[in-house]
Design a protein around this motif. Sequence first.
Motif, PDB file in Angstrom:
ATOM      1  N   ALA A 140       0.702  -1.263   0.069  1.00  0.00           N
ATOM      2  CA  ALA A 140      -0.053  -0.082  -0.067  1.00  0.00           C
ATOM      3  C   ALA A 140       0.847   1.580  -0.033  1.00  0.00           C
ATOM      4  CB  ALA A 140      -1.129  -0.008   1.305  1.00  0.00           C
ATOM      5  N   LEU A 141       1.580   0.997   0.786  1.00  0.00           N
ATOM      6  CA  LEU A 141       2.768   2.507   1.011  1.00  0.00           C
ATOM      7  C   LEU A 141       3.415   2.746  -0.675  1.00  0.00           C
ATOM      8  CD1 LEU A 141       4.657   2.402   4.135  1.00  0.00           C
ATOM      9  CD2 LEU A 141       2.636   3.614   3.852  1.00  0.00           C
ATOM     10  N   ASP A 142       4.310   1.297  -1.254  1.00  0.00           N
ATOM     11  CA  ASP A 142       4.400   1.046  -2.258  1.00  0.00           C
ATOM     12  C   ASP A 142       2.961   2.174  -3.383  1.00  0.00           C
ATOM     13  OD1 ASP A 142       6.577   1.313  -4.116  1.00  0.00           O
ATOM     14  OD2 ASP A 142       5.077  -0.352  -4.995  1.00  0.00           O
ATOM     15  N   ASP A 143       2.227   2.176  -3.478  1.00  0.00           N
ATOM     16  CA  ASP A 143       1.162   2.328  -4.558  1.00  0.00           C
ATOM     17  C   ASP A 143       1.014   3.877  -4.252  1.00  0.00           C
ATOM     18  OD1 ASP A 143       1.193  -0.386  -5.121  1.00  0.00           O
ATOM     19  OD2 ASP A 143      -0.919  -0.570  -4.259  1.00  0.00           O
ATOM     20  N   ILE A 144       1.387   4.276  -2.391  1.00  0.00           N
ATOM     21  CA  ILE A 144       1.000   5.902  -2.674  1.00  0.00           C
ATOM     22  C   ILE A 144       2.101   6.974  -2.661  1.00  0.00           C
ATOM     23  CG2 ILE A 144       0.833   7.266  -0.768  1.00  0.00           C
ATOM     24  CD1 ILE A 144      -0.472   5.193   1.396  1.00  0.00           C
ATOM     25  N   GLY A 145       3.192   6.119  -3.468  1.00  0.00           N
ATOM     26  CA  GLY A 145       4.832   6.608  -3.046  1.00  0.00           C
ATOM     27  C   GLY A 145       4.089   6.577  -4.674  1.00  0.00           C
ATOM     28  N   GLN A 146       3.940   5.577  -5.204  1.00  0.00           N
ATOM     29  CA  GLN A 146       3.730   5.738  -6.648  1.00  0.00           C
ATOM     30  C   GLN A 146       2.969   6.949  -7.511  1.00  0.00           C
ATOM     31  OE1 GLN A 146       3.853   2.380 -10.069  1.00  0.00           O
ATOM     32  NE2 GLN A 146       4.295   1.334  -7.096  1.00  0.00           N
ATOM     33  N   THR A 153       4.463  14.866 -11.463  1.00  0.00           N
ATOM     34  CA  THR A 153       5.373  14.534 -12.611  1.00  0.00           C
ATOM     35  C   THR A 153       4.128  15.506 -13.135  1.00  0.00           C
ATOM     36  OG1 THR A 153       4.525  12.750 -13.251  1.00  0.00           O
ATOM     37  CG2 THR A 153       6.783  13.209 -12.043  1.00  0.00           C
ATOM     38  N   GLY A 154       2.865  15.936 -12.776  1.00  0.00           N
ATOM     39  CA  GLY A 154       2.043  15.976 -14.220  1.00  0.00           C
ATOM     40  C   GLY A 154       0.988  14.993 -15.084  1.00  0.00           C
ATOM     41  N   LYS A 155       1.422  13.870 -14.743  1.00  0.00           N
ATOM     42  CA  LYS A 155       0.259  12.462 -15.048  1.00  0.00           C
ATOM     43  C   LYS A 155      -0.740  12.358 -15.112  1.00  0.00           C
ATOM     44  CE  LYS A 155       5.203  11.037 -16.285  1.00  0.00           C
ATOM     45  NZ  LYS A 155       6.479  10.132 -16.271  1.00  0.00           N
ATOM     46  N   ILE A 156      -0.974  13.099 -13.953  1.00  0.00           N
ATOM     47  CA  ILE A 156      -2.815  12.910 -13.421  1.00  0.00           C
ATOM     48  C   ILE A 156      -3.043  13.888 -13.400  1.00  0.00           C
ATOM     49  CG2 ILE A 156      -3.907  11.815 -11.624  1.00  0.00           C
ATOM     50  CD1 ILE A 156      -2.683   9.791 -11.108  1.00  0.00           C
ATOM     51  N   GLU A 157      -4.539  14.144 -14.323  1.00  0.00           N
ATOM     52  CA  GLU A 157      -5.138  15.645 -14.283  1.00  0.00           C
ATOM     53  C   GLU A 157      -6.072  15.844 -12.843  1.00  0.00           C
ATOM     54  OE1 GLU A 157      -8.578  14.819 -16.726  1.00  0.00           O
ATOM     55  OE2 GLU A 157      -6.652  14.993 -18.277  1.00  0.00           O
ATOM     56  N   ALA A 158      -5.495  16.959 -12.362  1.00  0.00           N
ATOM     57  CA  ALA A 158      -6.210  17.192 -10.959  1.00  0.00           C
ATOM     58  C   ALA A 158      -7.420  16.406 -10.316  1.00  0.00           C
ATOM     59  CB  ALA A 158      -6.488  19.235 -11.049  1.00  0.00           C
ATOM     60  N   SER A 159      -8.486  16.591 -11.082  1.00  0.00           N
ATOM     61  CA  SER A 159     -10.193  16.376 -10.858  1.00  0.00           C
ATOM     62  C   SER A 159      -9.742  14.253 -10.607  1.00  0.00           C
ATOM     63  CB  SER A 159     -10.943  16.398 -12.087  1.00  0.00           C
ATOM     64  OG  SER A 159     -10.635  15.919 -12.749  1.00  0.00           O
ATOM     65  N   THR A 160      -8.694  13.626 -11.189  1.00  0.00           N
ATOM     66  CA  THR A 160      -8.814  12.887 -11.163  1.00  0.00           C
ATOM     67  C   THR A 160      -7.502  12.855  -9.621  1.00  0.00           C
ATOM     68  OG1 THR A 160      -8.359  11.765 -13.861  1.00  0.00           O
ATOM     69  CG2 THR A 160      -7.381  10.289 -11.933  1.00  0.00           C
ATOM     70  N   ALA A 161      -6.447  13.545  -9.385  1.00  0.00           N
ATOM     71  CA  ALA A 161      -5.397  12.880  -8.272  1.00  0.00           C
ATOM     72  C   ALA A 161      -6.463  13.487  -7.169  1.00  0.00           C
ATOM     73  CB  ALA A 161      -4.712  14.704  -8.417  1.00  0.00           C
ATOM     74  N   VAL A 162      -8.075  14.286  -7.244  1.00  0.00           N
ATOM     75  CA  VAL A 162      -8.898  14.234  -6.445  1.00  0.00           C
ATOM     76  C   VAL A 162      -9.263  13.070  -5.534  1.00  0.00           C
ATOM     77  CG1 VAL A 162     -11.132  15.776  -4.790  1.00  0.00           C
ATOM     78  CG2 VAL A 162      -8.970  17.146  -6.482  1.00  0.00           C
ATOM     79  N   ALA A 165      -6.990  10.526  -4.595  1.00  0.00           N
ATOM     80  CA  ALA A 165      -6.206  10.768  -3.056  1.00  0.00           C
ATOM     81  C   ALA A 165      -6.908  10.297  -2.042  1.00  0.00           C
ATOM     82  CB  ALA A 165      -5.912  12.562  -3.223  1.00  0.00           C
ATOM     83  N   ARG A 166      -8.548  10.729  -2.105  1.00  0.00           N
ATOM     84  CA  ARG A 166      -9.652  10.454  -1.244  1.00  0.00           C
ATOM     85  C   ARG A 166      -9.173   9.257  -0.574  1.00  0.00           C
ATOM     86  NH1 ARG A 166     -13.647  12.430  -3.465  1.00  0.00           N
ATOM     87  NH2 ARG A 166     -14.311  10.827  -5.332  1.00  0.00           N
ATOM     88  N   ILE A 167      -9.135   7.893  -1.897  1.00  0.00           N
ATOM     89  CA  ILE A 167      -9.299   6.987  -1.501  1.00  0.00           C
ATOM     90  C   ILE A 167      -7.853   6.413  -0.946  1.00  0.00           C
ATOM     91  CG2 ILE A 167      -8.836   4.283  -3.656  1.00  0.00           C
ATOM     92  CD1 ILE A 167     -10.392   5.791  -5.600  1.00  0.00           C
ATOM     93  N   THR A 168      -7.199   6.602  -2.144  1.00  0.00           N
ATOM     94  CA  THR A 168      -5.497   6.650  -1.040  1.00  0.00           C
ATOM     95  C   THR A 168      -5.720   6.659   0.506  1.00  0.00           C
ATOM     96  OG1 THR A 168      -4.468   7.529  -2.769  1.00  0.00           O
ATOM     97  CG2 THR A 168      -3.151   7.418  -0.779  1.00  0.00           C
ATOM     98  N   HIS A 169      -6.058   7.929   0.568  1.00  0.00           N
ATOM     99  CA  HIS A 169      -6.530   7.693   2.174  1.00  0.00           C
ATOM    100  C   HIS A 169      -7.213   7.299   3.161  1.00  0.00           C
ATOM    101  CE1 HIS A 169      -9.400  10.018   5.682  1.00  0.00           C
ATOM    102  NE2 HIS A 169      -7.715  10.884   6.333  1.00  0.00           N
ATOM    103  N   ASP A 170      -8.725   6.378   2.160  1.00  0.00           N
ATOM    104  CA  ASP A 170      -9.275   6.222   3.413  1.00  0.00           C
ATOM    105  C   ASP A 170      -8.542   4.521   3.429  1.00  0.00           C
ATOM    106  OD1 ASP A 170     -11.609   7.271   3.189  1.00  0.00           O
ATOM    107  OD2 ASP A 170     -11.795   6.452   1.320  1.00  0.00           O
TER     108      ASP A 170
END
Length: 203
Positions: A140-146, A153-162, A165-170
């Motif tokens: 899980a930590l490795d996934d969060i790091g990636q 690096t800007g490879k994920i759009e802002a809306s997708t990043a939000v 991030a919510r899924i990662t937080h849970d």
Amino acid sequence: MPNSIRTTSNTKNTPTLATFKAGDSVLCPSLSFTSFVLTADPYGKRDLLALTHDGSNIYYDDKGYFVPSCDKETGDYQPSLFQDTPANRQAVATLYSGRGNQSSQRTVIDTTAADDDEVVLISAFDLSDIACDMEGAATALDDIGQLLWLIYTGKIEASTAVSMARITHDSTSAWTELLLSKVKEIKEPLAMTSYGKSGVDHE
């Protein structure tokens, strides 16, 4: 185990394995001579049954076969669970002839050094459970790091990043709770050692 501790169909002469479900009272002689009550996976991650022994969850399929906590299916060739019935209790008592016999069959793997003057014995079940949980947390930590790297690096759009991030937080919260419960389990035997008696916090 002898055939007497298996269920037999009323319409067939061949013995059939028992089928288990959450709420069943079962015997697991490899762990204890007391009965256990099966539950669904407490974490809701897998379609398996669980019982609690010495503060750890141990998993089985619906046929009573042991399944390591980091696997999805069993590797055993014989079931470990049996329905808690008078006949099965008698069969277990006859097979094991009491706790003394079970202790004489116990395999102890000693990994301590010659100068270790204090050791704690832990069952293979508990050690496997802890190791699998640590492996899961590391993944899980490795996934969060990636994910953070992709955001940086800007490879994920802002809306997708939000959303990510919510899924990662849970996920992080769930793994934190699980690891803290494991720390509590480890600290219980440590509290009886010089580490606990010294009053020093080893977190």
